[in-house]
Design an enzyme around this catalytic site. Structure first.
Site, PDB file in Angstrom:
ATOM      1  N   PRO A  84     -20.683 -45.376  35.876  1.00 11.62           N
ATOM      2  CA  PRO A  84     -19.875 -44.425  36.635  1.00 11.62           C
ATOM      3  C   PRO A  84     -20.573 -43.975  37.932  1.00 11.62           C
ATOM      4  O   PRO A  84     -21.797 -43.946  38.007  1.00 11.62           O
ATOM      5  CB  PRO A  84     -19.712 -43.246  35.680  1.00 11.62           C
ATOM      6  CG  PRO A  84     -20.110 -43.746  34.336  1.00 11.62           C
ATOM      7  CD  PRO A  84     -21.143 -44.801  34.606  1.00 11.62           C
ATOM      8  N   GLU A  85     -19.750 -43.618  38.937  1.00  2.26           N
ATOM      9  CA  GLU A  85     -20.265 -43.144  40.212  1.00  2.26           C
ATOM     10  C   GLU A  85     -19.951 -41.649  40.348  1.00  2.26           C
ATOM     11  O   GLU A  85     -19.532 -41.009  39.375  1.00  2.26           O
ATOM     12  CB  GLU A  85     -19.661 -43.967  41.346  1.00  2.26           C
ATOM     13  CG  GLU A  85     -19.957 -45.456  41.219  1.00  2.26           C
ATOM     14  CD  GLU A  85     -19.330 -46.310  42.305  1.00  2.26           C
ATOM     15  OE1 GLU A  85     -19.042 -45.769  43.401  1.00  2.26           O
ATOM     16  OE2 GLU A  85     -19.118 -47.512  42.069  1.00  2.26           O
ATOM     17  N   LYS A 141     -25.107 -39.351  41.033  1.00  2.00           N
ATOM     18  CA  LYS A 141     -24.530 -39.876  39.797  1.00  2.00           C
ATOM     19  C   LYS A 141     -25.163 -39.264  38.550  1.00  2.00           C
ATOM     20  O   LYS A 141     -24.903 -39.750  37.438  1.00  2.00           O
ATOM     21  CB  LYS A 141     -24.739 -41.397  39.738  1.00  2.00           C
ATOM     22  CG  LYS A 141     -24.212 -42.173  40.935  1.00  2.00           C
ATOM     23  CD  LYS A 141     -24.541 -43.647  40.774  1.00  2.00           C
ATOM     24  CE  LYS A 141     -24.240 -44.447  42.023  1.00  2.00           C
ATOM     25  NZ  LYS A 141     -24.558 -45.876  41.847  1.00  2.00           N
ATOM     26  N   HIS A 170     -23.644 -47.174  19.180  1.00  2.00           N
ATOM     27  CA  HIS A 170     -23.981 -46.984  20.585  1.00  2.00           C
ATOM     28  C   HIS A 170     -24.134 -45.508  20.960  1.00  2.00           C
ATOM     29  O   HIS A 170     -24.406 -45.205  22.115  1.00  2.00           O
ATOM     30  CB  HIS A 170     -22.918 -47.636  21.476  1.00  2.00           C
ATOM     31  CG  HIS A 170     -22.745 -49.102  21.241  1.00  2.00           C
ATOM     32  ND1 HIS A 170     -23.788 -50.007  21.376  1.00  2.00           N
ATOM     33  CD2 HIS A 170     -21.650 -49.826  20.887  1.00  2.00           C
ATOM     34  CE1 HIS A 170     -23.346 -51.225  21.107  1.00  2.00           C
ATOM     35  NE2 HIS A 170     -22.060 -51.146  20.810  1.00  2.00           N
ATOM     36  N   ARG A 220     -24.702 -50.542  26.881  1.00  2.00           N
ATOM     37  CA  ARG A 220     -25.589 -51.479  27.577  1.00  2.00           C
ATOM     38  C   ARG A 220     -26.981 -50.901  27.806  1.00  2.00           C
ATOM     39  O   ARG A 220     -27.890 -51.607  28.247  1.00  2.00           O
ATOM     40  CB  ARG A 220     -24.952 -51.900  28.900  1.00  2.00           C
ATOM     41  CG  ARG A 220     -23.618 -52.614  28.704  1.00  2.00           C
ATOM     42  CD  ARG A 220     -22.994 -53.025  30.016  1.00  2.00           C
ATOM     43  NE  ARG A 220     -23.789 -54.039  30.698  1.00  2.00           N
ATOM     44  CZ  ARG A 220     -23.486 -54.537  31.888  1.00  2.00           C
ATOM     45  NH1 ARG A 220     -22.411 -54.086  32.537  1.00  2.00           N
ATOM     46  NH2 ARG A 220     -24.239 -55.446  32.458  1.00  2.00           N
ATOM     47  N   ARG A 265     -24.600 -57.610  45.755  1.00  2.00           N
ATOM     48  CA  ARG A 265     -23.455 -56.934  45.142  1.00  2.00           C
ATOM     49  C   ARG A 265     -22.157 -57.556  45.660  1.00  2.00           C
ATOM     50  O   ARG A 265     -22.006 -57.806  46.848  1.00  2.00           O
ATOM     51  CB  ARG A 265     -23.464 -55.435  45.477  1.00  2.00           C
ATOM     52  CG  ARG A 265     -24.747 -54.717  45.102  1.00  2.00           C
ATOM     53  CD  ARG A 265     -24.987 -54.705  43.600  1.00  2.00           C
ATOM     54  NE  ARG A 265     -23.946 -53.998  42.890  1.00  2.00           N
ATOM     55  CZ  ARG A 265     -23.960 -52.665  42.691  1.00  2.00           C
ATOM     56  NH1 ARG A 265     -24.948 -51.928  43.191  1.00  2.00           N
ATOM     57  NH2 ARG A 265     -23.002 -52.094  42.010  1.00  2.00           N
TER      58      ARG A 265
END
Length: 300
Positions: free
Chosen positions: A2-3, A60, A98, A122, A272
Site C-alpha cells: 500500500p501507498e 507509507k 499470515h 509476503r 519499475r
C-alpha cells in the site's frame, strides 16, 4: 502497495474504533517481524497494557502511540510493505498463518472481543519499536523525505533540483518524498503532463507548483475512495478500496488514453513498470547548460 492513500485510509478507519482503547494482550507468531534485528520483545514495548492515545502516519508508515498507566509513551511503527494489512477482527475470526501480530483490545462485556491484526503474506513489512515519539522521529522518520500531503512546492523543487534522475525515479525515492509508490507516481505524472523520463533537475518551480497541486488533489481523492485494491490491500474494516476504477494510466498499458485516445505505452524506469501516454506526456528536449543554470538560480 500500500501507498500513502491506503495507509491514510487505514489510519482514519482506526481512529474512530481503537483510540482510547486499552490493549489487554499482545501475541506474535514471528520474531523476525520486529525490525531491524529479530528478537523477542517485552510485550510492554508492543503496547501491552497501554491505552492507544494517537495514530500517526508519515509517508507509507503508521505509528501506534500507547500510553502506559505511568503516563510513559510507547510507539510501534508499522510498515505494511507489499502485502501488509492492519485490520480489526471480532475475536479470532478470519485469522490465518499470515497473521503475525495480534493486539487484543478491551471491550464492553456485551460485545465480542476485538483484535487488531497485522497480516503480511509476503513478509516485506515489519514493526519497529520505540520508547518515545522523539525517538521515532529522530532515529527513523528523519531518514524519510517530507510527507507527500504536506510538502511545500519550493522545498520539493529544491530536492528535485539536486538529482538528474528521471522524475519517476526521483518521486519513488522515499528519501526525497515520502508516500508515493508506483501507482500514484504514474497517475501524478499523467495528471501533470510529465514524461516519466524527464530529468528531475530540469523542472522549473512553476512545473513543481503545478505538480504539487495535482498531487494533493490525487491523494485526497484516493484517500476518500479508500485507496486502490488489486490483490491484498484492505482497509481497517477489511473492505477493498475503490480508487483503482479511476486510474488513468497505471496498469492500463495498451489501452486507449482516457484524454486523447492514443494507446498508452509501457516503459521501465528504475526497474519499475511504468505506463504513460506518449501524446499527453511528451519527452521534452534536453535542456542546454544555460537553461539548467537559470533553473537553479533560486539556490543562490
Amino acid at each position: 502497495m500500500p501507498e500513502l492513500p491506503e495507509v491514510e485510509a487505514i489510519r482514519r478507519g482506526l481512529l474512530g474504533t481503537i483510540l482510547g482503547r486499552r490493549i489487554t494482550a499482545v501475541t506474535f507468531a514471528r520474531a523476525d517481524i520486529i525490525r531491524p534485528n529479530p528478537h523477542t520483545p517485552d510485550p510492554a514495548r508492543l503496547l501491552a497494557g497501554c491505552e492507544i492515545t494517537a495514530i500517526h502516519r508519515h509517508g507509507k508508515q503508521l505509528a501506534l502511540i500507547g500510553t502506559t498507566p505511568e503516563k510513559d509513551k510507547r510507539v510501534v511503527c508499522i510498515q505494511l510493505g507489499m502485502s501488509g494489512s492492519l485490520c480489526l477482527h471480532q475475536g479470532q475470526n478470519g485469522l490465518d498463518r499470515h497473521c503475525h501480530v495480534t493486539w487484543s483490545l478491551d471491550s464492553p462485556q456485551s460485545t465480542p472481543p476485538t483484535t487488531l491484526v497485522f497480516r503480511d503474506p509476503r513478509r516485506f513489512g515489519g514493526l519497529r519499536l520505540f520508547d518515545s515519539l522523539d525517538a521515532l522521529h529522530t532515529s527513523h522518520w528523519s531518514n524519510l523525505g517530507p510527507d507527500a500531503l504536506l510538502i511545500r512546492p519550493r522545498l520539493l523543487h529544491r530536492r528535485l533540483s539536486e538529482t538528474a534522475r528521471p522524475i519517476k525515479a526521483a518521486l519513488l525515492d522515499q528519501a526525497v518524498l515520502a508516500g508515493l509508490g508506483n501507482i500514484y507516481v504514474d497517475e501524478l505524472l499523467f495528471a501533470s503532463r510529465l514524461h516519466p523520463l524527464t530529468p528531475a533537475d530540469t523542472l522549473s518551480l512553476n512545473d513543481v507548483q503545478h505538480m504539487v497541486r495535482r498531487m494533493r488533489t490525487l491523494l485526497h481523492r484516493a484517500v476518500s475512495a479508500g485507496g486502490s485494491t488489486f490483490r491484498d490491500y484492505r482497509d481497517a474494516a477489511g473492505n477493498p478500496g475503490d480508487y483503482q476504477s479511476r486510474h488513468r494510466v497505471y496498469g492500463r498499458a495498451g489501452q486507449p488514453c482516457t484524454f486523447c485516445g492514443i494507446l498508452l505505452q509501457p516503459l521501465l524506469v528504475a526497474s519499475r513498470s511504468t505506463t504513460f501516454c506518449p501524446r499527453c506526456q511528451p519527452l521534452p528536449p534536453a535542456p542546454s547548460p544555460m537553461d539548467k543554470r537559470k533553473n537553479l538560480s533560486f539556490l543562490r
